[in-house]
Motif scaffolding. Sequence first.
Motif, PDB file in Angstrom:
ATOM      1  N   GLU B  27       0.867  -1.174   0.000  1.00 27.09           N
ATOM      2  CA  GLU B  27       0.000   0.000   0.000  1.00 27.09           C
ATOM      3  C   GLU B  27       0.902   1.221   0.000  1.00 27.09           C
ATOM      4  O   GLU B  27       1.743   1.370   0.883  1.00 27.09           O
ATOM      5  CB  GLU B  27      -0.895  -0.004   1.246  1.00 27.09           C
ATOM      6  N   TYR B  28       0.775   2.080  -1.006  1.00 27.16           N
ATOM      7  CA  TYR B  28       1.600   3.294  -1.053  1.00 27.16           C
ATOM      8  C   TYR B  28       1.111   4.295  -0.013  1.00 27.16           C
ATOM      9  O   TYR B  28      -0.012   4.201   0.481  1.00 27.16           O
ATOM     10  CB  TYR B  28       1.555   3.914  -2.453  1.00 27.16           C
ATOM     11  N   GLU B  29       1.964   5.258   0.281  1.00 34.63           N
ATOM     12  CA  GLU B  29       1.632   6.255   1.319  1.00 34.63           C
ATOM     13  C   GLU B  29       0.285   6.937   1.070  1.00 34.63           C
ATOM     14  O   GLU B  29      -0.420   7.293   1.998  1.00 34.63           O
ATOM     15  CB  GLU B  29       2.726   7.327   1.402  1.00 34.63           C
ATOM     16  N   ASN B  30      -0.040   7.130  -0.212  1.00 37.77           N
ATOM     17  CA  ASN B  30      -1.293   7.833  -0.512  1.00 37.77           C
ATOM     18  C   ASN B  30      -2.521   6.920  -0.426  1.00 37.77           C
ATOM     19  O   ASN B  30      -3.625   7.314  -0.773  1.00 37.77           O
ATOM     20  CB  ASN B  30      -1.217   8.484  -1.897  1.00 37.77           C
ATOM     21  N   GLY B  31      -2.306   5.672   0.000  1.00 38.47           N
ATOM     22  CA  GLY B  31      -3.438   4.768   0.185  1.00 38.47           C
ATOM     23  C   GLY B  31      -3.730   3.848  -0.996  1.00 38.47           C
ATOM     24  O   GLY B  31      -4.605   2.988  -0.903  1.00 38.47           O
ATOM     25  N   SER B  54      -2.028  -1.872 -17.588  1.00 42.05           N
ATOM     26  CA  SER B  54      -1.373  -0.746 -16.922  1.00 42.05           C
ATOM     27  C   SER B  54      -1.988  -0.515 -15.543  1.00 42.05           C
ATOM     28  O   SER B  54      -3.203  -0.561 -15.387  1.00 42.05           O
ATOM     29  CB  SER B  54      -1.537   0.488 -17.815  1.00 42.05           C
ATOM     30  N   GLY B  55      -1.155  -0.320 -14.561  1.00 42.36           N
ATOM     31  CA  GLY B  55      -1.652  -0.063 -13.202  1.00 42.36           C
ATOM     32  C   GLY B  55      -1.915  -1.325 -12.408  1.00 42.36           C
ATOM     33  O   GLY B  55      -2.405  -1.264 -11.277  1.00 42.36           O
ATOM     34  N   SER B  56      -1.566  -2.497 -12.966  1.00 42.74           N
ATOM     35  CA  SER B  56      -1.871  -3.742 -12.258  1.00 42.74           C
ATOM     36  C   SER B  56      -0.832  -4.079 -11.195  1.00 42.74           C
ATOM     37  O   SER B  56      -1.041  -4.998 -10.403  1.00 42.74           O
ATOM     38  CB  SER B  56      -1.993  -4.887 -13.261  1.00 42.74           C
ATOM     39  N   GLY B  57       0.284  -3.348 -11.164  1.00 38.37           N
ATOM     40  CA  GLY B  57       1.256  -3.557 -10.102  1.00 38.37           C
ATOM     41  C   GLY B  57       2.577  -4.176 -10.549  1.00 38.37           C
ATOM     42  O   GLY B  57       3.409  -4.556  -9.715  1.00 38.37           O
ATOM     43  N   LYS B  58       2.808  -4.221 -11.868  1.00 36.79           N
ATOM     44  CA  LYS B  58       4.032  -4.865 -12.383  1.00 36.79           C
ATOM     45  C   LYS B  58       5.290  -4.116 -11.919  1.00 36.79           C
ATOM     46  O   LYS B  58       6.223  -4.714 -11.382  1.00 36.79           O
ATOM     47  CB  LYS B  58       3.989  -4.918 -13.923  1.00 36.79           C
ATOM     48  N   SER B  59       5.277  -2.793 -12.116  1.00 37.33           N
ATOM     49  CA  SER B  59       6.466  -2.025 -11.712  1.00 37.33           C
ATOM     50  C   SER B  59       6.661  -2.050 -10.203  1.00 37.33           C
ATOM     51  O   SER B  59       7.803  -1.985  -9.715  1.00 37.33           O
ATOM     52  CB  SER B  59       6.351  -0.580 -12.195  1.00 37.33           C
ATOM     53  N   THR B  60       5.561  -2.139  -9.491  1.00 40.43           N
ATOM     54  CA  THR B  60       5.677  -2.216  -8.034  1.00 40.43           C
ATOM     55  C   THR B  60       6.451  -3.475  -7.632  1.00 40.43           C
ATOM     56  O   THR B  60       7.317  -3.421  -6.743  1.00 40.43           O
ATOM     57  CB  THR B  60       4.275  -2.203  -7.396  1.00 40.43           C
ATOM     58  N   ILE B  61       6.170  -4.581  -8.319  1.00 38.70           N
ATOM     59  CA  ILE B  61       6.923  -5.810  -8.021  1.00 38.70           C
ATOM     60  C   ILE B  61       8.413  -5.608  -8.308  1.00 38.70           C
ATOM     61  O   ILE B  61       9.281  -5.980  -7.502  1.00 38.70           O
ATOM     62  CB  ILE B  61       6.356  -6.999  -8.841  1.00 38.70           C
TER      63      ILE B  61
HETATM   64  N1  LIG Z   1       4.935   5.905  -5.842  1.00 42.26           N
HETATM   65  C1  LIG Z   1       3.616   5.652  -5.897  1.00 42.26           C
HETATM   66  N2  LIG Z   1       2.786   6.254  -5.037  1.00 42.26           N
HETATM   67  C2  LIG Z   1       1.460   5.994  -5.065  1.00 42.26           C
HETATM   68  N3  LIG Z   1       0.887   5.153  -5.903  1.00 42.26           N
HETATM   69  C3  LIG Z   1       1.659   4.514  -6.801  1.00 42.26           C
HETATM   70  C4  LIG Z   1       3.062   4.734  -6.848  1.00 42.26           C
HETATM   71  N4  LIG Z   1       3.575   3.975  -7.847  1.00 42.26           N
HETATM   72  C5  LIG Z   1       2.563   3.309  -8.372  1.00 42.26           C
HETATM   73  N5  LIG Z   1       1.402   3.626  -7.765  1.00 42.26           N
HETATM   74  C6  LIG Z   1       0.076   3.076  -8.069  1.00 42.26           C
HETATM   75  O1  LIG Z   1       0.122   1.685  -7.813  1.00 42.26           O
HETATM   76  C7  LIG Z   1      -0.609   1.001  -8.814  1.00 42.26           C
HETATM   77  C8  LIG Z   1       0.316   0.009  -9.525  1.00 42.26           C
HETATM   78  O2  LIG Z   1       1.291   0.768 -10.249  1.00 42.26           O
HETATM   79  P1  LIG Z   1       2.470   0.088 -11.062  1.00 42.26           P
HETATM   80  O3  LIG Z   1       3.096  -0.948 -10.214  1.00 42.26           O
HETATM   81  O4  LIG Z   1       3.332   1.163 -11.580  1.00 42.26           O
HETATM   82  O5  LIG Z   1       1.672  -0.596 -12.240  1.00 42.26           O
HETATM   83  P2  LIG Z   1       2.161  -1.107 -13.668  1.00 42.26           P
HETATM   84  O6  LIG Z   1       3.637  -1.059 -13.686  1.00 42.26           O
HETATM   85  O7  LIG Z   1       1.597  -2.485 -13.767  1.00 42.26           O
HETATM   86  O8  LIG Z   1       1.554  -0.187 -14.653  1.00 42.26           O
HETATM   87  C9  LIG Z   1      -1.199   2.036  -9.742  1.00 42.26           C
HETATM   88  O9  LIG Z   1      -2.511   2.313  -9.309  1.00 42.26           O
HETATM   89  C10 LIG Z   1      -0.307   3.231  -9.511  1.00 42.26           C
HETATM   90  O10 LIG Z   1      -1.038   4.406  -9.714  1.00 42.26           O
END
Ligand SMILES: Nc1ncnc2c1ncn2[C@@H]1O[C@H](COP(=O)(O)OP(=O)(O)O)[C@@H](O)[C@H]1O
Lengths: 297, 242
Positions: B27-31, B54-61
Amino acid sequence: MHRHDFSYFMHEGVSNLFSHGFMSFAAIGITVACLLIMGTFSLVAYNAEMLLQTLESEYEILAFVDENYNDAQTKAVGEAIRKLNNVKSVEFITREDAMASFEERNLDDYMRRNIIPSMFRDRYAVYVNDLKLVRQTARDVESVEGIGDGNVRVDEDIAGGFILVRNVASAVSLALIAILLVVSVFIISNTIRLTTFDRRDEIAIMKMVGATNWFIRWPFVYEGFLLGLLSSLIAFGLQWLVYASMVKSIAAADTLQFLRAVPFSSIWKPVALSFGAAGILIGVGGSLTAIRKFLQV
Amino acid sequence: MRDKQGFFREEKEGGARVIRLKDVEKEYENGTYALRGITLTIEDGEFVFLVGPSGSGKSTIIKLLTGEILPSSGRVVVNGFSLTKISDRQIPLLRRSIGVIFQDFRLIEKKTVYENLSFAMRAVGATPRTIKNRIPYVLKLVGLEEKADQYPHELSGGEQQRVAIARALVNNPYTIIADEPTGNLDPARSLEIMRLLGRINELGTTVVVVTHERDLVNRFHKRVVLLEQGLITGDGVGYDAK
Ligand SMILES: Nc1ncnc2c1ncn2[C@@H]1O[C@H](COP(=O)(O)OP(=O)(O)O)[C@@H](O)[C@H]1O
Ligand SMILES: [Mg+2]
């Protein structure tokens, strides 16, 4: 640290320095000015302190011994004075010695022919530790048996002025050092922040590939070190000139004949050390503040 | 063994090169809830596509794997480093075991191809000799031995991405992680880049590729992990297999 790493840090540090030539130049200029102000006030304070010490060592209270006292009693008086607070040493001066020294100082024939030893009295020259307390000490001497009220001579307050100068100069230099250190650290820090900003892409890549924080920091620390060192070298040279001309104008001024400034040649080593240490402290302190925040994550 | 030159490789015991995520939530700081309980294992030597909208969480992983962010809960272990317990001093060591590639290449424009690579090697303490030996080998691997002295802006997008791949490889990592490496490239260049990553995988390096280009993924017979709204909704060979 490996040799090849070290030469890399040096190379990066120097090229950082030139990448913002004007800003580096300005930072050095301001740091030099700060060091010079700190140095000048410290040297004034130091000279006032030296003068005070000389005055203290030369300053004497004269205590005249009761004329009816015999040798043993006179000696006891000396012992009593020696034991007083703030008394550094006591010197016995016989009336003959006093007369001889008077004659030496007053070459007028008439006076010389007409003085008689009985005009002089045996006396003690009393030297003090702390000039500030001299009035109290004089009163203490007065109350010693065999001296008595009115038999103590104190030179009036020549010390007071110097004590004031010394105290003001020390306080001002301490305050200035504190303020100007902060100012120059801030200036250097901002200069280095500019180069870290220029190099943010490189820093990001270094972090990405697994460079340690210290590896990333070193070039900036070195840059700060160089800025500080250069500043202190220039400031030292200028301080020399400034100080020498101050000494010269004091020597040339009629009213200041009694001031003997310490010549720069006899203090240049500690001055150089202090400038070098302050410069390096400012430079390295500045770079560390600049990169502190930059390295999180 | 996996890499003929084998630099920097301190061999660890068996399972140490595995990537393991267990019940990971972020969970990011902004919720924003980016990950809602991910359990995933990638074995040593695997080639895995991580796909999803897009937005599914790939980059987060990816950011979790490189230690850029910490999970809100769950466990992440990468090449023997536990990301939930890792100290600041160990983060650089973790990162040396991973080579990362981004969509936007992230090359240093003022440096030549060769200098971009030597910069990455010097940053982790490689000696000048090692650098001199290693770079020609890696440039040959990505097919850029002729371009060593060119600057990034003199190269095509595909070539720039190959430089980035060379940089990711140059310190001989266990794992290559690529976040949409073909996002800025035309289909032909994209295919070239994927083939190159496949070849690197055949030489023994684990490869994780994030992409959302279905057609491209379908041309390779590889494991595909599908991510939707922070959850794994498919895991099998081929995009359409799940
Ligand atoms: N630094 C961040 N702060 C808040 N929300 C974020 C941040 N980075 C990504 N998100 C949110 O987390 C979700 C997953 O993002 P991300 O992992 O970048 O997805 P993907 O790479 O699959 O497009 C999205 O809703 C994105 O808006
Ligand atoms: Mg993404």
